[in-house]
Scaffold this active site. Structure first.
Site, short mmCIF file in Angstrom:
data_model
loop_
_atom_site.label_atom_id
_atom_site.label_comp_id
_atom_site.label_asym_id
_atom_site.label_seq_id
_atom_site.Cartn_x
_atom_site.Cartn_y
_atom_site.Cartn_z
N CYS A 283 18.22 2.16 30.16
CA CYS A 283 17.63 2.74 31.37
C CYS A 283 18.56 3.78 31.99
CB CYS A 283 17.24 1.62 32.35
SG CYS A 283 16.10 2.22 33.62
N HIS B 256 13.79 -1.94 29.32
CA HIS B 256 14.79 -2.98 29.57
C HIS B 256 14.66 -4.09 28.54
CE1 HIS B 256 16.71 -1.77 33.37
NE2 HIS B 256 15.58 -1.12 33.58
N GLU C 217 16.76 -6.27 27.76
CA GLU C 217 17.38 -7.53 28.20
C GLU C 217 16.36 -8.46 28.85
OE1 GLU C 217 17.56 -4.73 29.77
OE2 GLU C 217 17.48 -5.06 31.95
#
Ligand code: MN
Length: 247
Positions: free
Chosen positions: A110, A214, A216
């Protein structure tokens, strides 16, 4: 084998009246799940200590966060620019330069992707809705881990080796994006509206991968885990190459 040590760029933020430094737990958890040893580096260290802070680390993860100061790419601030944190910009730019000079694997997420582009002389759309309106809501209304748009990945890229060519469904919680591409980088994924969603080094020998979504948060499932696994594996390969004797 020892776990590869992954430097994770941290943030500094005032919460409940107290200045705190750390990082969203999802980044740390994702590195752990991929077999790495995450070490969070605070921007309080400052740019002058960034290179020293990377000593003993095997990979660098650049995390998400605030907008990059447009002065970094010689642009006047847009009225829709949000908060900027120049000390964090300076610290992360120093981390990135030190990591790349050591050929340390770098994974950027990001804001991290945007930082990689700006460091290479590229520019950013400061606010997609006002500067580059299109049909895709890149700042999704849905919960942050929910996938809301697709990306297609450039065939033959390292990114495609990891993810396939798509279409892949990803989350999207950004309002900035790559405008002019920096030197030595390749665009390797795009949303339906053409917004850049991944970058990598044009040097096939350098492990530098950046994504605008994202991973994660795990929205793309196995594809997101593949990114972290490949990053940690690349860091582990660096350990083996530089440490002929066991440690
Ligand atoms: Mn997006």
């Amino acid at each position: 084998m020892n776990s590869p040590r992954i430097a994770v760029s941290g943030l500094l933020r005032r919460v409940d009246g107290v200045d705190r430094t750390g990082v969203n737990a999802e980044y740390v958890a994702a590195v752990l799940a991929a077999g790495g040893m995450p070490l969070v580096l605070s921007p309080l260290l400052g740019a002058a200590r960034a290179a020293d802070a990377l000593d003993g680390c095997d990979g660098l993860l650049l995390t998400g966060g605030a907008d990059i100061d447009p002065a970094r790419y010689a642009a006047a601030p847009s009225p829709a620019l949000e908060s900027v944190e120049p000390p964090r910009d300076e610290f992360e730019l120093a981390l990135l330069a030190a990591a790349r000079s050591r050929r340390m694997p770098v994974f950027a997420i990001c804001r991290g992707l945007q930082l990689v582009n700006v460091a290479a002389g590229g520019t950013l759309w400061q606010d997609l809705p006002t500067e580059r309106p299109g049909p895709v809501a890149h700042r999704q209304a849905a919960p942050p881990a929910e996938p809301t748009h697709t990306v297609r990945v450039a065939p033959g890229s390292r990114t495609a080796d990891l993810l396939g060519t798509g279409p892949l469904r990803v989350n999207s919680t950004h309002h900035q994006a790559v405008r002019a591409l920096g030197a030595g980088l390749l665009e390797t994924a795009w949303a339906e509206d053409g917004v850049v969603e991944a970058l990598e080094s044009d040097d096939a020998g350098e492990w530098l991968v950046a994504v605008q979504w994202h991973p994660e948060r795990g929205s793309a499932g196995a594809a997101d885990r593949a990114l972290f696994s490949a990053f940690v594996a690349a860091a582990a390969a660096t350990v083996q190459a530089s440490s002929p004797s066991p440690r």
